[in-house]
Design a protein around this motif. Structure first.
Motif, PDB file in Angstrom:
ATOM      1  N   ASN A  65      -9.187 -79.383   5.201  1.00 31.66           N
ATOM      2  CA  ASN A  65      -8.488 -78.362   5.986  1.00 31.66           C
ATOM      3  C   ASN A  65      -7.443 -77.625   5.159  1.00 31.66           C
ATOM      4  OD1 ASN A  65      -9.783 -78.662   8.539  1.00 31.66           O
ATOM      5  ND2 ASN A  65      -8.704 -80.594   8.776  1.00 31.66           N
ATOM      6  N   ALA A  66      -6.812 -78.334   4.239  1.00 31.60           N
ATOM      7  CA  ALA A  66      -5.772 -77.723   3.414  1.00 31.60           C
ATOM      8  C   ALA A  66      -6.326 -76.677   2.455  1.00 31.60           C
ATOM      9  CB  ALA A  66      -5.016 -78.802   2.634  1.00 31.60           C
ATOM     10  N   VAL A  67      -7.622 -76.729   2.188  1.00 27.02           N
ATOM     11  CA  VAL A  67      -8.250 -75.736   1.303  1.00 27.02           C
ATOM     12  C   VAL A  67      -9.219 -74.835   2.065  1.00 27.02           C
ATOM     13  CG1 VAL A  67      -7.901 -77.072  -0.816  1.00 27.02           C
ATOM     14  CG2 VAL A  67      -9.999 -77.398   0.520  1.00 27.02           C
ATOM     15  N   GLY A  68      -9.102 -74.820   3.396  1.00 26.32           N
ATOM     16  CA  GLY A  68      -9.865 -73.877   4.210  1.00 26.32           C
ATOM     17  C   GLY A  68     -11.267 -74.303   4.578  1.00 26.32           C
ATOM     18  N   LEU A  69     -11.651 -75.541   4.304  1.00 22.25           N
ATOM     19  CA  LEU A  69     -12.987 -76.020   4.681  1.00 22.25           C
ATOM     20  C   LEU A  69     -12.876 -76.748   6.014  1.00 22.25           C
ATOM     21  CD1 LEU A  69     -14.075 -77.198   1.151  1.00 22.25           C
ATOM     22  CD2 LEU A  69     -14.837 -75.151   2.359  1.00 22.25           C
ATOM     23  N   THR A  70     -12.970 -75.974   7.101  1.00 24.05           N
ATOM     24  CA  THR A  70     -12.633 -76.492   8.429  1.00 24.05           C
ATOM     25  C   THR A  70     -13.827 -76.901   9.278  1.00 24.05           C
ATOM     26  OG1 THR A  70     -12.585 -74.248   9.312  1.00 24.05           O
ATOM     27  CG2 THR A  70     -10.506 -75.131   8.486  1.00 24.05           C
ATOM     28  N   VAL A  71     -15.045 -76.615   8.816  1.00 26.34           N
ATOM     29  CA  VAL A  71     -16.232 -76.924   9.610  1.00 26.34           C
ATOM     30  C   VAL A  71     -17.034 -78.026   8.917  1.00 26.34           C
ATOM     31  CG1 VAL A  71     -18.404 -76.026  10.542  1.00 26.34           C
ATOM     32  CG2 VAL A  71     -16.341 -74.604  10.592  1.00 26.34           C
ATOM     33  N   THR A  72     -17.230 -79.121   9.661  1.00 28.32           N
ATOM     34  CA  THR A  72     -18.078 -80.216   9.186  1.00 28.32           C
ATOM     35  C   THR A  72     -19.314 -80.260  10.061  1.00 28.32           C
ATOM     36  OG1 THR A  72     -16.181 -81.522   8.445  1.00 28.32           O
ATOM     37  CG2 THR A  72     -18.248 -82.705   8.803  1.00 28.32           C
ATOM     38  N   ALA A  73     -20.468 -80.196   9.422  1.00 30.09           N
ATOM     39  CA  ALA A  73     -21.736 -80.252  10.147  1.00 30.09           C
ATOM     40  C   ALA A  73     -22.542 -81.445   9.640  1.00 30.09           C
ATOM     41  CB  ALA A  73     -22.531 -78.967   9.944  1.00 30.09           C
ATOM     42  N   PHE A  74     -23.178 -82.128  10.576  1.00 29.47           N
ATOM     43  CA  PHE A  74     -24.119 -83.191  10.241  1.00 29.47           C
ATOM     44  C   PHE A  74     -25.511 -82.644  10.531  1.00 29.47           C
ATOM     45  CE2 PHE A  74     -20.137 -85.295  10.920  1.00 29.47           C
ATOM     46  CZ  PHE A  74     -20.091 -86.188   9.862  1.00 29.47           C
ATOM     47  N   VAL A  75     -26.334 -82.616   9.516  1.00 26.87           N
ATOM     48  CA  VAL A  75     -27.639 -81.972   9.614  1.00 26.87           C
ATOM     49  C   VAL A  75     -28.726 -83.010   9.354  1.00 26.87           C
ATOM     50  CG1 VAL A  75     -29.106 -80.142   8.683  1.00 26.87           C
ATOM     51  CG2 VAL A  75     -26.631 -79.807   8.797  1.00 26.87           C
ATOM     52  N   ARG A  76     -29.673 -83.058  10.272  1.00 23.93           N
ATOM     53  CA  ARG A  76     -30.836 -83.927  10.121  1.00 23.93           C
ATOM     54  C   ARG A  76     -32.035 -83.056   9.752  1.00 23.93           C
ATOM     55  NH1 ARG A  76     -27.580 -84.980  13.700  1.00 23.93           N
ATOM     56  NH2 ARG A  76     -28.569 -83.882  15.401  1.00 23.93           N
ATOM     57  N   ILE A  77     -32.741 -83.484   8.749  1.00 25.46           N
ATOM     58  CA  ILE A  77     -33.852 -82.703   8.191  1.00 25.46           C
ATOM     59  C   ILE A  77     -35.140 -83.486   8.326  1.00 25.46           C
ATOM     60  CG2 ILE A  77     -34.816 -81.686   6.083  1.00 25.46           C
ATOM     61  CD1 ILE A  77     -32.293 -80.269   6.947  1.00 25.46           C
ATOM     62  N   ARG A  78     -36.173 -82.796   8.765  1.00 25.82           N
ATOM     63  CA  ARG A  78     -37.535 -83.349   8.707  1.00 25.82           C
ATOM     64  C   ARG A  78     -38.330 -82.499   7.739  1.00 25.82           C
ATOM     65  NH1 ARG A  78     -40.394 -85.672  13.794  1.00 25.82           N
ATOM     66  NH2 ARG A  78     -41.495 -86.521  12.020  1.00 25.82           N
ATOM     67  N   LEU A  79     -39.107 -83.172   6.919  1.00 25.24           N
ATOM     68  CA  LEU A  79     -40.003 -82.482   5.997  1.00 25.24           C
ATOM     69  C   LEU A  79     -41.405 -82.484   6.586  1.00 25.24           C
ATOM     70  CD1 LEU A  79     -38.856 -84.047   2.588  1.00 25.24           C
ATOM     71  CD2 LEU A  79     -38.039 -81.953   3.695  1.00 25.24           C
ATOM     72  N   ASP A  80     -42.199 -81.488   6.205  1.00 25.66           N
ATOM     73  CA  ASP A  80     -43.572 -81.466   6.717  1.00 25.66           C
ATOM     74  C   ASP A  80     -44.439 -82.520   6.039  1.00 25.66           C
ATOM     75  OD1 ASP A  80     -43.946 -80.208   4.261  1.00 25.66           O
ATOM     76  OD2 ASP A  80     -44.451 -78.273   5.129  1.00 25.66           O
ATOM     77  N   GLN A  81     -44.028 -82.973   4.838  1.00 22.59           N
ATOM     78  CA  GLN A  81     -44.722 -84.055   4.142  1.00 22.59           C
ATOM     79  C   GLN A  81     -43.682 -84.943   3.468  1.00 22.59           C
ATOM     80  OE1 GLN A  81     -48.133 -82.881   1.663  1.00 22.59           O
ATOM     81  NE2 GLN A  81     -47.833 -80.799   2.469  1.00 22.59           N
ATOM     82  N   GLN A  82     -43.912 -86.244   3.496  1.00 21.15           N
ATOM     83  CA  GLN A  82     -42.956 -87.171   2.902  1.00 21.15           C
ATOM     84  C   GLN A  82     -43.485 -87.767   1.601  1.00 21.15           C
ATOM     85  OE1 GLN A  82     -43.802 -87.366   6.259  1.00 21.15           O
ATOM     86  NE2 GLN A  82     -41.982 -86.230   6.852  1.00 21.15           N
ATOM     87  N   ASP A  83     -44.270 -87.008   0.867  1.00 23.13           N
ATOM     88  CA  ASP A  83     -44.779 -87.517  -0.409  1.00 23.13           C
ATOM     89  C   ASP A  83     -43.690 -87.368  -1.487  1.00 23.13           C
ATOM     90  OD1 ASP A  83     -44.888 -84.844  -1.484  1.00 23.13           O
ATOM     91  OD2 ASP A  83     -46.813 -84.583  -0.477  1.00 23.13           O
ATOM     92  N   ASP A  84     -43.925 -88.002  -2.619  1.00 24.30           N
ATOM     93  CA  ASP A  84     -42.924 -88.019  -3.683  1.00 24.30           C
ATOM     94  C   ASP A  84     -42.523 -86.619  -4.142  1.00 24.30           C
ATOM     95  OD1 ASP A  84     -42.795 -90.781  -3.658  1.00 24.30           O
ATOM     96  OD2 ASP A  84     -44.147 -91.042  -5.376  1.00 24.30           O
ATOM     97  N   ARG A  85     -43.475 -85.722  -4.216  1.00 23.46           N
ATOM     98  CA  ARG A  85     -43.174 -84.359  -4.675  1.00 23.46           C
ATOM     99  C   ARG A  85     -42.214 -83.653  -3.736  1.00 23.46           C
ATOM    100  NH1 ARG A  85     -44.292 -79.051  -4.671  1.00 23.46           N
ATOM    101  NH2 ARG A  85     -45.871 -78.802  -3.080  1.00 23.46           N
TER     102      ARG A  85
END
Length: 158
Positions: A65-85
């Motif tokens: 907050n002291a440096v102006g970063l006031t928004v914290t977001a938690f983001v959940r991601i799904r990939l269309d494929q979970q292979d190593d690449r």
């Protein structure tokens, strides 16, 4: 971070680690007094903790907050494929985004959980549209915004 067995450290090492997690800038003299050792053995133990990777970095904690970063977001991601690449592509991309404070490979209904820190909702939208959703393989993004921190720790329990 190396994966080291915790049974190789004793109570004095644990006290050293606990003290340094509270104040990483204390002098060796202060540290030795707090853990009950003379300065030379304390410094030897500290160097061993560093060379074995138990202490892997020293940092300054900055109030977002002291440096102006006031928004914290938690983001959940799904990939269309979970292979190593696809996993490697995603991980390499998010590692280069300064907004990503943490990223975890998850079990359950999301492949990744990210903690994002930005200046505003508009900045988050830009991050989402210009960076995150452009990563190959991202199929679903679900976001929750933090209202306020309740517990925030940087010291790990030892």
């Amino acid at each position: 971070m190396p994966d080291l067995p915790s049974h190789n450290i004793d109570d004095i090492d644990r006290r050293i680690l606990a003290e340094l997690q509270n104040d990483g800038r204390m002098t060796n003299q202060d540290l030795s007094e707090r853990v009950g050792l003379s300065p030379s053995p304390c410094l030897r133990r500290l160097r061993t903790l560093e060379t074995t990777g138990r202490i892997f970095r020293y940092v300054a904690l900055v109030d977002p907050n002291a440096v102006g970063l006031t928004v914290t977001a938690f983001v959940r991601i799904r990939l269309d494929q979970q292979d190593d690449r696809h996993l490697a592509l995603f991980e390499e991309a998010v590692a280069g985004f300064p907004e990503v404070m943490e990223c975890y490979l998850m079990t359950g209904d999301a492949d990744y959980q990210l903690r994002i820190l930005v200046r505003s909702l508009g900045a988050f939208e830009d991050f989402l549209r210009q960076k995150l959703t452009r990563i190959e393989g991202v199929s679903q993004v679900t976001t929750s915004f933090a209202l306020r921190p309740v517990v925030y720790k940087t010291s790990i329990p030892i």
